[in-house]
Design an enzyme around this catalytic site. Structure first.
Site, PDB file in Angstrom:
ATOM      1  CE  LYS A 116      -1.312  -2.188   5.977  1.00 11.88           C
ATOM      2  NZ  LYS A 116      -1.702  -2.953   7.041  1.00 11.88           N
ATOM      3  CB  SER A 161      -1.499  -0.448   9.540  1.00  6.78           C
ATOM      4  OG  SER A 161      -1.488  -1.766   9.279  1.00  6.78           O
ATOM      5  CB  SER A 195      -4.039  -3.466  10.621  1.00  6.48           C
ATOM      6  OG  SER A 195      -3.087  -3.266  11.554  1.00  6.48           O
TER       7      SER A 195
END
Length: 564
Positions: free
Chosen positions: A64, A138, A162
């Site tokens: 990420k 996310s 997330s």
């Protein structure tokens, strides 16, 4: 059968060829908006540790883009925020040392603020299985990269769900470890007191392998910590909220699938215990309605104030609201969380772990566009509280509904139960489990389940394996003194009684401290069980029968206590 790390680590694998294949797959899946910075195959190879001893040798991973990779920009999905780190995040350093190869940085909800995967100037990340649905966020790009086969595994982060919501929506295993178990140095903070680095894998077995590489404190990370592993007893008691108490908004996705998942746990030998989900859900509501949004403002609020034109409008709206919060409101929120935590944690006196649906809805992109904040807020109902209450959590696939939409459950328990949750998840998915178990100890008295000294076993991560009986050849004595009263199991070759005992196991790390507390006249010795096996257990030392009462005929310590 799902491909595992072991399937990918054959000696004949040509890593350079695999990297080229993954790059081609990325081009084919460009409309999913997975990547922010995709490394070339040659650049990926530049990070490779080729050692044959490396446990993750040749496995390809995505990370990420709020997690640092040395000399590669970190943007947190905000181009104006971009910086080039000189050093990789601690978790990335550990993966590289273990032989894993980075593929690049993945898309996310800007500043990790969102559970949807659409709040990014790099495009809306589409679901891997149903492109008209959200990917979840996310950690959107990380999950979709694994689900599409572009990465063997991926790193995400989790502050409110997330690392679990995207796993559920893309039929993956998402592990949110206990807070501090994976260091967060080199990770752009969202809420530093809650942030966890997470993993996305296709199997629980692979998640366990990553746990063994990533876990452990770091001297330069004050948020990292050492945790004593905790096991679940057999049978494991699973807390289950009723479908009615969870209030699914749509009967076509969720209620039936959740009930089927719970029935499956029961069929595997787990004991289901009804629980009230109210204190958990109430605690989760504090994450955005309480002071913790101010922690996001501490992390990136000044940057947002200085660069208003570079911020996604929903992100700016959420974090900007923190400027109106006072210190009085913060302490009010802390007090409220403490009260709810006491209520929620009390449930674990009756259960070992709890199962929730990972989410109660699976929005389309169109539905999200119509209500971007409302849908996102609702997605955190069953995830937010786990970070606030310091729980470990494991999201696993649990089938799909009649329309083929994937559904997932989350198993959670107090901090330190990470390995225990992985073992339970492997059982649920029918995966073989080969992780190292604890040290077996036979208990015959006050340390047994529910008795006065049992806390000394449980606080060290002990779990009961089974109740059983000794083979003939032992006597049981009630020792003088107390409280608490204690028995002594002694060897008597002429004895014919079988004594009821309990077999527990302790993590290897805590055995020493437990044994150091054994008072005279008790010691350790080999005890034969009625199934012919031998285990280490408490036995009385020579001379312990002086002043003691022989209670052998009652058959066990519990029977003696009941007879009194």
């Amino acid at each position: 059968m799902t491909e595992t790390f072991s399937d990918l680590q054959t000696p004949t694998v040509d890593l350079a060829a695999r990297l080229r294949e993954r790059a081609q797959l990325t081009e084919q899946n460009a409309d999913h908006q997975v990547w922010i910075e995709r490394l070339t195959p040659d650049a990926s190879l530049g990070f490779h540790n080729p050692s044959d001893e490396a446990p993750l040798r040749g496995l390809c991973f995505a990370l990420k883009d709020n997690i640092d990779l040395a000399q590669v920009p970190t943007t947190a999905a905000c181009p104006a925020y971009s910086y080039v780190p000189e050093r990789s995040a601690t978790v990335v350093e550990r993966l590289l040392a273990a032989g894993a190869v980075p593929l690049g940085k993945t898309n996310l909800d800007q500043f990790a603020t969102g559970l949807v995967g659409t709040r990014s100037p790099y495009g809306e990340c589409r679901n891997a299985l149903h492109p008209d649905r959200i990917s979840g966020g996310s950690s959107s790009g990380s999950a979709v990269a694994v689900a599409l086969g572009e990465a063997d595994f991926a790193l995400g982060t989790d502050t409110a769900g997330s690392g679990r919501i995207p796993a559920a929506f893309n039929a993956l295993v998402g592990m949110k470890p206990s807070y501090g178990l994976f260091p967060t140095r080199g990770v752009v903070p969202a809420c530093r007191s809650l942030d966890c680095v997470t993993t996305f894998t296709r199997t629980v077995t692979d998640a366990a392998k990553l746990l063994s590489v990533l876990a452990g404190p770091a001297s330069d990370d004050p948020t990292s910590r050492t945790l004593t592993p905790r096991f679940f007893p057999t049978p494991t008691r699973i807390g289950v909220p009723s479908v009615e108490s969870l209030s699914f908004p749509d009967d076509r996705w969720g209620p039936k699938e959740f009930e089927q998942a719970c029935s499956h746990l029961q069929s595997l030998g787990c004991t289901l215990v009804p629980i009230d989900p109210t204190p958990f859900i109430a605690a989760g509501a504090l994450l955005y309605d309480g002071p913790w949004v101010a922690e996001r403002d501490v992390a990136v609020g000044d940057f947002i104030q200085a660069h208003p034109g570079d911020i996604h409008p929903v992100t700016a709206q959420i974090i900007g609201a923190a400027r109106d919060l006072s210190a009085r409101e913060a302490f009010r929120g802390f007090d409220r969380l403490r009260a709810l935590a006491a209520e929620a944690n009390a449930v674990f006196a009756e259960v070992d772990a709890i199962v929730f649906p990972t989410a109660d809805r699976f929005p389309t992109l169109a539905a999200l566009q119509a209500d971007p904040i409302g849908e996102n807020t609702a997605l955190g109902r069953f995830t937010n509280f786990m970070n606030l209450l310091d729980y470990a959590a494991l999201a696993v696939p649990a089938g799909s509904n009649a329309d083929g939409l994937p559904f997932g459950i989350t198993l959670f328990a107090p901090a330190g139960t990470d390995t225990a949750l992985l073992e339970l998840g492997a059982l649920f998915l029918g995966e073989p489990w080969q992780a190292e178990r604890g040290y077996p100890i036979l208990l015959a008295g006050a340390h047994m389940d529910g008795l006065p000294l049992n806390w000394q076993v449980r606080e060290r991560g002990g779990r009961m394996l089974r109740r059983c009986h000794t083979a003939p050849g032992h006597r049981l004595l009630a020792l003088p003194g107390g409280p608490p009263e204690r028995p002594a199991l002694i060897v008597d070759p002429d004895g014919s009684a079988k004594i009821e005992v309990e077999l527990w196991e302790l993590p290897v790390e805590t055995v020493g401290s437990f044994l150091a507390g054994i008072p005279a006249p008790l010691g350790l010795g080999r005890v034969r069980l009625d199934d012919g096996s031998e285990v280490v257990g408490f036995i009385g030392a020579a001379g312990c029968d002086r002043g003691a009462k022989d209670i052998t005929e009652l058959g066990g310590w519990r029977a003696y206590l009941a007879a009194r």
